[in-house]
Design a protein around this motif. Structure first.
Motif, PDB file in Angstrom:
ATOM      1  N   LEU A   2       1.030  -0.980  -0.074  1.00  0.00           N
ATOM      2  CA  LEU A   2       0.486  -0.542  -0.668  1.00  0.00           C
ATOM      3  C   LEU A   2       1.209   1.279   0.034  1.00  0.00           C
ATOM      4  O   LEU A   2       1.942   1.573   1.231  1.00  0.00           O
ATOM      5  N   LYS A   3       0.535   2.121  -0.991  1.00  0.00           N
ATOM      6  CA  LYS A   3       1.031   3.217  -1.124  1.00  0.00           C
ATOM      7  C   LYS A   3       0.535   4.630  -1.129  1.00  0.00           C
ATOM      8  O   LYS A   3       0.882   5.181  -0.762  1.00  0.00           O
ATOM      9  N   TYR A   4      -0.530   4.338  -1.624  1.00  0.00           N
ATOM     10  CA  TYR A   4      -1.409   5.605  -2.006  1.00  0.00           C
ATOM     11  C   TYR A   4      -2.931   5.075  -1.983  1.00  0.00           C
ATOM     12  O   TYR A   4      -3.009   4.391  -2.525  1.00  0.00           O
ATOM     13  N   PHE A   5      -3.673   5.057  -0.612  1.00  0.00           N
ATOM     14  CA  PHE A   5      -5.302   5.069  -1.243  1.00  0.00           C
ATOM     15  C   PHE A   5      -6.167   6.356  -0.216  1.00  0.00           C
ATOM     16  O   PHE A   5      -6.442   6.718   0.926  1.00  0.00           O
ATOM     17  N   LEU A   6      -6.831   6.780  -1.179  1.00  0.00           N
ATOM     18  CA  LEU A   6      -8.190   7.449  -0.355  1.00  0.00           C
ATOM     19  C   LEU A   6      -7.273   8.723  -0.048  1.00  0.00           C
ATOM     20  O   LEU A   6      -8.033  10.048   0.672  1.00  0.00           O
ATOM     21  N   GLY A   7      -6.785   9.601  -0.774  1.00  0.00           N
ATOM     22  CA  GLY A   7      -6.206  10.433  -0.262  1.00  0.00           C
ATOM     23  C   GLY A   7      -4.697  10.621   0.539  1.00  0.00           C
ATOM     24  O   GLY A   7      -4.336  11.431   1.382  1.00  0.00           O
ATOM     25  N   MET A   8      -4.809   9.010   1.210  1.00  0.00           N
ATOM     26  CA  MET A   8      -3.258   9.348   2.599  1.00  0.00           C
ATOM     27  C   MET A   8      -2.840   8.377   1.710  1.00  0.00           C
ATOM     28  O   MET A   8      -2.129   7.739   0.744  1.00  0.00           O
ATOM     29  N   GLU A   9      -1.548   8.787   1.498  1.00  0.00           N
ATOM     30  CA  GLU A   9       0.425   8.699   1.588  1.00  0.00           C
ATOM     31  C   GLU A   9       0.770   7.321   2.955  1.00  0.00           C
ATOM     32  O   GLU A   9       0.665   7.824   3.716  1.00  0.00           O
ATOM     33  N   PHE A  10       1.016   6.457   1.966  1.00  0.00           N
ATOM     34  CA  PHE A  10       1.619   5.436   3.636  1.00  0.00           C
ATOM     35  C   PHE A  10       3.527   5.322   3.241  1.00  0.00           C
ATOM     36  O   PHE A  10       3.557   5.036   1.349  1.00  0.00           O
ATOM     37  N   ALA A  11       3.897   4.766   3.288  1.00  0.00           N
ATOM     38  CA  ALA A  11       5.449   5.104   3.646  1.00  0.00           C
ATOM     39  C   ALA A  11       6.059   4.143   4.729  1.00  0.00           C
ATOM     40  O   ALA A  11       5.402   3.962   5.687  1.00  0.00           O
ATOM     41  N   ARG A  12       6.889   3.144   4.649  1.00  0.00           N
ATOM     42  CA  ARG A  12       7.166   2.177   5.535  1.00  0.00           C
ATOM     43  C   ARG A  12       8.419   2.016   5.608  1.00  0.00           C
ATOM     44  O   ARG A  12       9.247   2.424   4.485  1.00  0.00           O
ATOM     45  N   SER A  13       9.092   1.559   6.529  1.00  0.00           N
ATOM     46  CA  SER A  13      10.642   1.792   7.173  1.00  0.00           C
ATOM     47  C   SER A  13      10.755   1.091   8.457  1.00  0.00           C
ATOM     48  O   SER A  13       9.726   0.679   8.646  1.00  0.00           O
ATOM     49  N   LYS A  14      12.666   1.343   8.583  1.00  0.00           N
ATOM     50  CA  LYS A  14      11.929   0.123  10.199  1.00  0.00           C
ATOM     51  C   LYS A  14      11.716   0.906  11.183  1.00  0.00           C
ATOM     52  O   LYS A  14      10.868  -0.385  12.268  1.00  0.00           O
ATOM     53  N   GLU A  15      11.496   1.780  11.575  1.00  0.00           N
ATOM     54  CA  GLU A  15      10.645   2.426  12.024  1.00  0.00           C
ATOM     55  C   GLU A  15       8.828   2.610  11.941  1.00  0.00           C
ATOM     56  O   GLU A  15       8.616   2.332  13.485  1.00  0.00           O
ATOM     57  N   GLY A  16       8.860   2.161  11.188  1.00  0.00           N
ATOM     58  CA  GLY A  16       7.346   2.149  11.051  1.00  0.00           C
ATOM     59  C   GLY A  16       7.033   2.244   9.870  1.00  0.00           C
ATOM     60  O   GLY A  16       6.910   2.193   8.747  1.00  0.00           O
ATOM     61  N   ILE A  17       4.903   2.687  10.005  1.00  0.00           N
ATOM     62  CA  ILE A  17       4.189   3.636   8.873  1.00  0.00           C
ATOM     63  C   ILE A  17       4.009   4.207   9.101  1.00  0.00           C
ATOM     64  O   ILE A  17       3.696   5.306   9.429  1.00  0.00           O
ATOM     65  N   PHE A  18       4.320   5.355   8.040  1.00  0.00           N
ATOM     66  CA  PHE A  18       3.683   6.647   8.122  1.00  0.00           C
ATOM     67  C   PHE A  18       2.857   6.948   7.054  1.00  0.00           C
ATOM     68  O   PHE A  18       3.390   7.138   5.884  1.00  0.00           O
ATOM     69  N   VAL A  19       1.907   7.830   7.648  1.00  0.00           N
ATOM     70  CA  VAL A  19       0.698   8.117   7.067  1.00  0.00           C
ATOM     71  C   VAL A  19       1.243  10.292   6.528  1.00  0.00           C
ATOM     72  O   VAL A  19       0.834  10.235   7.470  1.00  0.00           O
ATOM     73  N   ASN A  20       0.368  10.375   6.036  1.00  0.00           N
ATOM     74  CA  ASN A  20       0.969  11.623   5.832  1.00  0.00           C
ATOM     75  C   ASN A  20      -0.080  11.940   4.327  1.00  0.00           C
ATOM     76  O   ASN A  20      -0.664  11.343   3.478  1.00  0.00           O
ATOM     77  N   GLN A  21      -1.115  12.978   3.760  1.00  0.00           N
ATOM     78  CA  GLN A  21      -1.606  13.439   3.153  1.00  0.00           C
ATOM     79  C   GLN A  21      -1.347  14.419   2.533  1.00  0.00           C
ATOM     80  O   GLN A  21      -2.211  15.657   2.075  1.00  0.00           O
ATOM     81  N   GLN A  22      -0.019  14.662   1.984  1.00  0.00           N
ATOM     82  CA  GLN A  22       0.684  15.553   1.539  1.00  0.00           C
ATOM     83  C   GLN A  22       0.011  16.376  -0.083  1.00  0.00           C
ATOM     84  O   GLN A  22      -0.442  17.467  -0.159  1.00  0.00           O
ATOM     85  N   LYS A  23      -0.203  14.903  -0.948  1.00  0.00           N
ATOM     86  CA  LYS A  23      -0.786  15.376  -2.524  1.00  0.00           C
ATOM     87  C   LYS A  23      -2.121  15.669  -1.616  1.00  0.00           C
ATOM     88  O   LYS A  23      -2.283  16.630  -2.571  1.00  0.00           O
ATOM     89  N   TYR A  24      -3.458  15.793  -0.798  1.00  0.00           N
ATOM     90  CA  TYR A  24      -3.919  16.042  -0.790  1.00  0.00           C
ATOM     91  C   TYR A  24      -4.840  17.562  -0.478  1.00  0.00           C
ATOM     92  O   TYR A  24      -4.851  18.277  -0.613  1.00  0.00           O
ATOM     93  N   VAL A  25      -3.290  17.800   0.830  1.00  0.00           N
ATOM     94  CA  VAL A  25      -3.163  19.349   1.017  1.00  0.00           C
ATOM     95  C   VAL A  25      -2.942  20.132  -0.398  1.00  0.00           C
ATOM     96  O   VAL A  25      -3.573  21.297  -0.286  1.00  0.00           O
ATOM     97  N   LEU A  26      -1.886  19.776  -0.836  1.00  0.00           N
ATOM     98  CA  LEU A  26      -1.247  20.511  -2.500  1.00  0.00           C
ATOM     99  C   LEU A  26      -2.645  20.977  -3.559  1.00  0.00           C
ATOM    100  O   LEU A  26      -3.096  21.589  -3.530  1.00  0.00           O
ATOM    101  N   ASP A  27      -3.314  18.996  -3.514  1.00  0.00           N
ATOM    102  CA  ASP A  27      -4.666  20.300  -4.181  1.00  0.00           C
ATOM    103  C   ASP A  27      -5.707  20.784  -3.888  1.00  0.00           C
ATOM    104  O   ASP A  27      -6.026  21.338  -4.440  1.00  0.00           O
ATOM    105  N   LEU A  28      -5.463  20.622  -2.824  1.00  0.00           N
ATOM    106  CA  LEU A  28      -6.756  20.842  -2.134  1.00  0.00           C
ATOM    107  C   LEU A  28      -5.993  22.564  -2.263  1.00  0.00           C
ATOM    108  O   LEU A  28      -6.923  23.440  -2.448  1.00  0.00           O
ATOM    109  N   LEU A  29      -5.124  23.492  -1.451  1.00  0.00           N
ATOM    110  CA  LEU A  29      -4.131  24.610  -1.576  1.00  0.00           C
ATOM    111  C   LEU A  29      -4.074  25.235  -3.658  1.00  0.00           C
ATOM    112  O   LEU A  29      -5.059  26.516  -3.606  1.00  0.00           O
ATOM    113  N   ASP A  30      -4.201  24.277  -4.025  1.00  0.00           N
ATOM    114  CA  ASP A  30      -4.238  24.457  -5.710  1.00  0.00           C
ATOM    115  C   ASP A  30      -5.674  25.206  -5.859  1.00  0.00           C
ATOM    116  O   ASP A  30      -5.583  26.126  -6.716  1.00  0.00           O
ATOM    117  N   GLU A  31      -6.737  23.677  -5.719  1.00  0.00           N
ATOM    118  CA  GLU A  31      -7.739  23.938  -6.157  1.00  0.00           C
ATOM    119  C   GLU A  31      -8.344  25.954  -5.658  1.00  0.00           C
ATOM    120  O   GLU A  31      -9.325  26.425  -6.373  1.00  0.00           O
TER     121      GLU A  31
END
Length: 203
Positions: A83-112
């Motif tokens: 899983l990398k992207y689902f419903l506007g949420m981005e998922f990144a895996r590392s040794k630390e865990g899973i990081f979830v953010n909505q950076q693209k969603y934020v930038l799309d909203l600001l652009d809109e």
């Protein structure tokens, strides 16, 4: 699922397919888009479906592979891997865990809303701000306000730092006035400075 067009007569009137339940999955009462199945070994397989996007997860690897095979028999599906992207949420895996953010969603909203080039602010709301209800004759652009606040509510899933200010502006969805819009724009300017902020679910 309802029968597709052309199958109504052979399918029978008033009937529906319960495909996932047919495979032994239980529908969650907390979220009706989630189905789960426990194995005898205490493992679990989870399926989340939103229109034509599906996420499979859990620790029962054999069941997940079986489910993919069963779904492939019924539908044309494509396994997109981890899983990398689902419903506007981005998922990144590392040794630390899973990081979830909505950076693209934020930038799309600001652009809109035409605020991609705005100057960021350090806080999502001014200290001690008190928003007042609106008299009926002063209501401004209710539909536009509701859309923007709705997008902010969805963003607060990965941005708990805006949750308080979003809860304040959401109280005026039925009757916004100019100062309510100004507070929404303040939240957006704050997001401009923190678009990649999110949540880390530690290993």
């Amino acid at each position: 699922m309802s029968p597709p067009l052309g199958f109504e007569e052979s399918f029978g009137v008033g009937k529906v397919c319960k495909l996932i339940k047919h495979y032994g999955y239980t529908q969650s009462q907390a979220d009706h888009a989630m189905f789960y199945k426990h194995s005898n070994e205490g493992k679990v397989a989870i399926l989340i479906v939103y229109v034509d996007d599906i996420v499979l997860t859990g620790d029962d690897c054999n069941e997940l592979e079986n489910l993919k095979g069963k779904l492939a028999e019924e539908f044309e599906i494509k396994d997109l891997g981890a899983l990398k992207y689902f419903l506007g949420m981005e998922f990144a895996r590392s040794k630390e865990g899973i990081f979830v953010n909505q950076q693209k969603y934020v930038l799309d909203l600001l652009d809109e809303v035409g605020m991609l080039g705005c100057k960021p602010v350090e806080t999502p709301i001014e200290p001690n701000v008190k928003l007042q209800p609106t008299e009926a004759k002063n209501v401004k652009d209710r539909d536009c306000y509701q859309r923007r606040v709705g997008r902010l509510i969805y963003l607060s899933h990965t941005h708990p730092d805006i949750a308080f200010s979003v809860s304040m502006v959401s109280q005026f969805m039925h009757a916004p006035r100019p100062e309510h819009f100004e507070t929404v724009y303040r939240i957006l300017r704050y997001l401009k400075g923190t678009p990649g902020r999110g949540l880390l679910f530690k290993s």
